[in-house]
Design a protein around this motif. Sequence first.
Motif, short mmCIF file in Angstrom:
data_model
loop_
_atom_site.label_atom_id
_atom_site.label_comp_id
_atom_site.label_asym_id
_atom_site.label_seq_id
_atom_site.Cartn_x
_atom_site.Cartn_y
_atom_site.Cartn_z
N SER A 528 -54.51 73.36 -2.38
CA SER A 528 -54.13 74.43 -3.07
C SER A 528 -53.56 75.49 -2.06
CB SER A 528 -55.47 75.28 -3.48
OG SER A 528 -55.31 76.34 -3.98
N ALA A 529 -52.27 75.99 -2.53
CA ALA A 529 -51.58 77.05 -1.41
C ALA A 529 -50.45 77.73 -2.34
CB ALA A 529 -50.55 76.04 -0.53
N PRO A 530 -50.10 78.88 -1.82
CA PRO A 530 -49.02 79.75 -2.71
C PRO A 530 -47.88 79.01 -2.65
CG PRO A 530 -49.67 80.69 -0.38
CD PRO A 530 -50.46 79.48 -0.64
N ASP A 531 -47.54 78.14 -1.71
CA ASP A 531 -46.43 77.64 -1.54
C ASP A 531 -46.27 76.08 -2.20
OD1 ASP A 531 -43.35 77.51 -0.32
OD2 ASP A 531 -44.23 75.68 0.33
N LEU A 532 -45.50 76.03 -3.14
CA LEU A 532 -45.57 74.42 -3.73
C LEU A 532 -45.28 73.17 -2.89
CD1 LEU A 532 -44.13 73.69 -7.25
CD2 LEU A 532 -43.48 72.20 -5.33
N VAL A 533 -44.27 73.24 -2.05
CA VAL A 533 -44.01 72.55 -1.13
C VAL A 533 -45.12 71.80 -0.14
CG1 VAL A 533 -42.61 71.54 0.70
CG2 VAL A 533 -41.50 72.51 -1.18
N ASP A 534 -45.77 73.27 0.29
CA ASP A 534 -47.02 72.94 1.25
C ASP A 534 -48.06 72.27 0.53
OD1 ASP A 534 -45.74 74.16 3.13
OD2 ASP A 534 -46.49 75.93 3.08
N SER A 535 -48.44 72.76 -0.91
CA SER A 535 -49.42 71.95 -1.47
C SER A 535 -49.18 70.47 -1.61
CB SER A 535 -49.93 72.76 -2.68
OG SER A 535 -50.71 72.29 -3.33
N CYS A 536 -48.03 70.18 -2.10
CA CYS A 536 -47.57 68.86 -2.33
C CYS A 536 -47.49 68.20 -1.28
CB CYS A 536 -46.20 68.88 -2.91
SG CYS A 536 -45.44 67.64 -4.15
N LYS A 537 -47.14 68.43 0.11
CA LYS A 537 -47.33 67.76 1.28
C LYS A 537 -48.81 67.35 1.53
CE LYS A 537 -43.15 69.90 3.64
NZ LYS A 537 -42.82 70.41 4.88
N LYS A 538 -49.73 68.33 1.38
CA LYS A 538 -51.24 67.94 1.45
C LYS A 538 -51.35 66.98 0.56
CE LYS A 538 -51.98 72.51 3.43
NZ LYS A 538 -52.82 73.79 3.38
N LEU A 539 -51.11 66.94 -0.78
CA LEU A 539 -51.36 65.85 -1.80
C LEU A 539 -50.81 64.62 -1.38
CD1 LEU A 539 -52.40 64.87 -4.50
CD2 LEU A 539 -50.25 65.81 -5.15
N ILE A 540 -49.74 64.52 -0.98
CA ILE A 540 -49.05 63.25 -0.18
C ILE A 540 -50.01 62.90 0.69
CG2 ILE A 540 -47.03 62.22 0.69
CD1 ILE A 540 -45.49 64.15 -1.05
N ASP A 541 -50.38 63.68 1.75
CA ASP A 541 -50.93 63.04 2.87
C ASP A 541 -52.29 62.55 2.29
OD1 ASP A 541 -49.11 64.06 4.68
OD2 ASP A 541 -50.31 66.04 5.10
N SER A 542 -52.84 63.25 1.54
CA SER A 542 -54.15 62.50 0.75
C SER A 542 -54.06 61.40 0.28
CB SER A 542 -54.76 63.50 -0.13
OG SER A 542 -55.88 62.95 -0.72
N MET A 543 -52.92 61.08 -0.54
CA MET A 543 -52.47 59.91 -1.27
C MET A 543 -52.24 58.58 -0.42
SD MET A 543 -50.46 61.33 -4.40
CE MET A 543 -50.16 59.87 -5.44
N LEU A 544 -51.51 58.83 0.62
CA LEU A 544 -51.05 57.93 1.83
C LEU A 544 -51.91 57.82 2.91
CD1 LEU A 544 -47.34 58.95 1.86
CD2 LEU A 544 -48.34 57.11 0.44
N ASP A 545 -53.32 58.35 2.80
CA ASP A 545 -54.14 58.22 3.92
C ASP A 545 -54.73 56.84 3.96
OD1 ASP A 545 -56.05 59.33 6.00
OD2 ASP A 545 -57.62 58.56 4.63
N ALA A 546 -54.70 56.02 2.84
CA ALA A 546 -55.13 54.72 2.93
C ALA A 546 -53.95 53.66 2.94
CB ALA A 546 -55.88 54.18 1.71
N GLY A 547 -52.63 54.32 3.00
CA GLY A 547 -51.65 53.58 3.28
C GLY A 547 -51.01 53.03 1.84
N ALA A 548 -49.70 53.12 2.02
CA ALA A 548 -48.80 52.50 0.60
C ALA A 548 -47.33 51.87 1.09
CB ALA A 548 -48.76 53.83 -0.44
N GLU A 549 -46.90 51.27 0.12
CA GLU A 549 -45.76 50.82 0.48
C GLU A 549 -44.58 51.56 -0.22
OE1 GLU A 549 -45.30 46.69 -0.88
OE2 GLU A 549 -46.80 46.02 0.76
N ILE A 550 -44.50 52.29 -1.42
CA ILE A 550 -43.62 53.21 -2.01
C ILE A 550 -44.48 54.36 -2.80
CG2 ILE A 550 -44.00 51.78 -4.09
CD1 ILE A 550 -40.95 52.20 -4.64
N VAL A 551 -43.44 55.44 -2.66
CA VAL A 551 -43.99 56.64 -3.30
C VAL A 551 -42.81 57.03 -4.23
CG1 VAL A 551 -44.28 59.06 -3.03
CG2 VAL A 551 -45.31 57.51 -1.28
N THR A 552 -43.57 57.08 -5.45
CA THR A 552 -42.40 57.81 -6.50
C THR A 552 -42.70 59.13 -6.91
OG1 THR A 552 -42.41 55.55 -7.33
CG2 THR A 552 -41.59 57.10 -8.91
N LEU A 553 -41.61 60.14 -6.97
CA LEU A 553 -42.02 61.35 -7.44
C LEU A 553 -41.25 61.55 -8.66
CD1 LEU A 553 -40.76 63.29 -4.30
CD2 LEU A 553 -43.11 63.05 -4.97
#
Length: 597
Positions: A528-553
């Motif tokens: 949760s953050a007042p800046d969209l990009v900052d919040s989105c980066k934290k979300l992506i970090d959480s999603m990629l914590d276990a590894g992944a090959e491809i991310v789709t936005l």
Amino acid sequence: MNGLDFIRMVEAGAHRLTTNAERVNALNVFPVPDGDTGTNMNLTLTSGVEELRRRPSDHLGKAAEALAKGLLMGARGNSGVILSQLFRGFAKAVSDLPSANAQQVAAAFQNGVDMAYKAVVKPVEGTILTVAKEAARQGVQAAKRQPDVAVVMAELLDQAKEALAKTPDMLPVLKQVGVVDSGGQGLVYIYEGFVSVLDMEEAPLEEPADMPYVAFGAVQPLEETLEPAAVPLDFTGHERAQAKLATEDIEFGYCTEFMVTLNPGKLNGRKFDEALFREELSNFGDSLLVVADDDLVKVHIHAEFPGSVMNLAQNYGDLSRIKIENMRDQHTHLLMEEAGPSGAVAALAKATHLLDAAKELEMGQPSVPAENDPSRELKPYGFVAVSAGEGISGIFGSLGVDRILHGGQTMNPSTEDIVRAVSEVEAKTVFVLPNNSNIILAAQQAVELVEDKQVVVIPSKSIPQGIAAVIAFQEEAAPEENIDEMQQALQQVQAGQITHAVRDTQMDGIDIKEGDYIGIHNGRIVSSAPDLVDSCKKLIDSMLDAGAEIVTLYTGAEAVQEQTEELVGYVEQTYQEVEVEVQDGGQPLYYYIISAE
């Protein structure tokens, strides 16, 4: 309590719920802008009220059956489906009773609870189920010592309120946010309406049949809320798909809907054969839907000669709720809207020519459409998927999905919408992808209403899961193998969403302020953050914590190109081994839907 008492109670309960629907929505645990429990329960109950107004009866069993039928067909979301099951069980318990005493009423509420629990695969305590269960249990106990239905209902309501107040103790997430269960609160509002009539706090209604057709102002009429949602799948831009169709290509020009109340006198002792009735009607058009429940049959068909359709149907019973719309006329208006002022005159002239041609054919006989030819073979498999956003709908279409239901959190498709979409897929086995946890129950309920094909619900809870399931499908595999492969695919994809908070709260140790951008990872708020990009980066970090090959936005309707490019750059620089794709999703409310595999 007789049928008219019951109708007054339901009317009052619906009015109470409508008045407080937004308050119920505000109790949704997630502080997202699409909290919808109140809306779903409201639309579901409105469908039941409309059926009651169409078939009022002083016979309690008949009145309860009418409500149950309306709720069943209009059920939306988990809360709506559970509500429909509560009163379906109630109706079955009083089916033969013209009126009921206190013990019979209490037993009916208990039977509704039993049926609702059976409808949920994994019942969770601290929800609407708990509130209904505790209330019914108290009602049964009260009826053993109190013959007055009003007193029993008052005790039932008091216990419902007490159980509601305890829901935060049963579900930690409710206590964390500081709210009671939203579905349970909706049920309490309904019960409050019931008791208000029995206590004569509200003036009795004169006659249910004479009530205004539209239920309580804030709710749309059933015809609007249950319009067919399946659409052709050719999304090359934002132009409406129907605009790509020429008006003269509409083979069957009248959307025809009506209800048939089966009449034993017309059946001459024969048992109604739903399959035969459907086969007979199929000769008159396409997009045919026949849903039968006891003595009532709902028909939807696109036909060139609606009179012939209704003449056939009258051989089985009496017609009501007749609705016929000229689709060529509708399509012409659509073309005029798409074309703007410069193209309107041409479109209107073309329509006039077509209407003249149609009049010349008026005395002809309807032809048998190729798709309803008994000799044709159905394809082995088909798909129905729920989608939000034209871009995402286009992706599902490109993957071979036959019918798209527009929906999601904000407006869940009803059970009837799903049944209709399934009926339009010419396949022996149809897989349904709800793509939202709040739609799974309605999809499972639709399975029970489709008899002419196998329907399988793949319990996808997000758009990324739904797309992964379709990709895992293999045409040559057996149904059981495909089911297993698609369900495994659901577990192999990480799903993320970015939206904005609609209130201050705290969840999972995260302080959330109204207006913040919140990131949701597999149903859990992780940023949760007042800046969209900052919040989105934290979300992506959480999603990629276990590894992944491809991310789709999947970019939403309000996504900004510069922010999208910044997020792509972040993934490429921080996770160099991960491939990044961007797809135009067009979904409302959610700036980004993210998939990681």
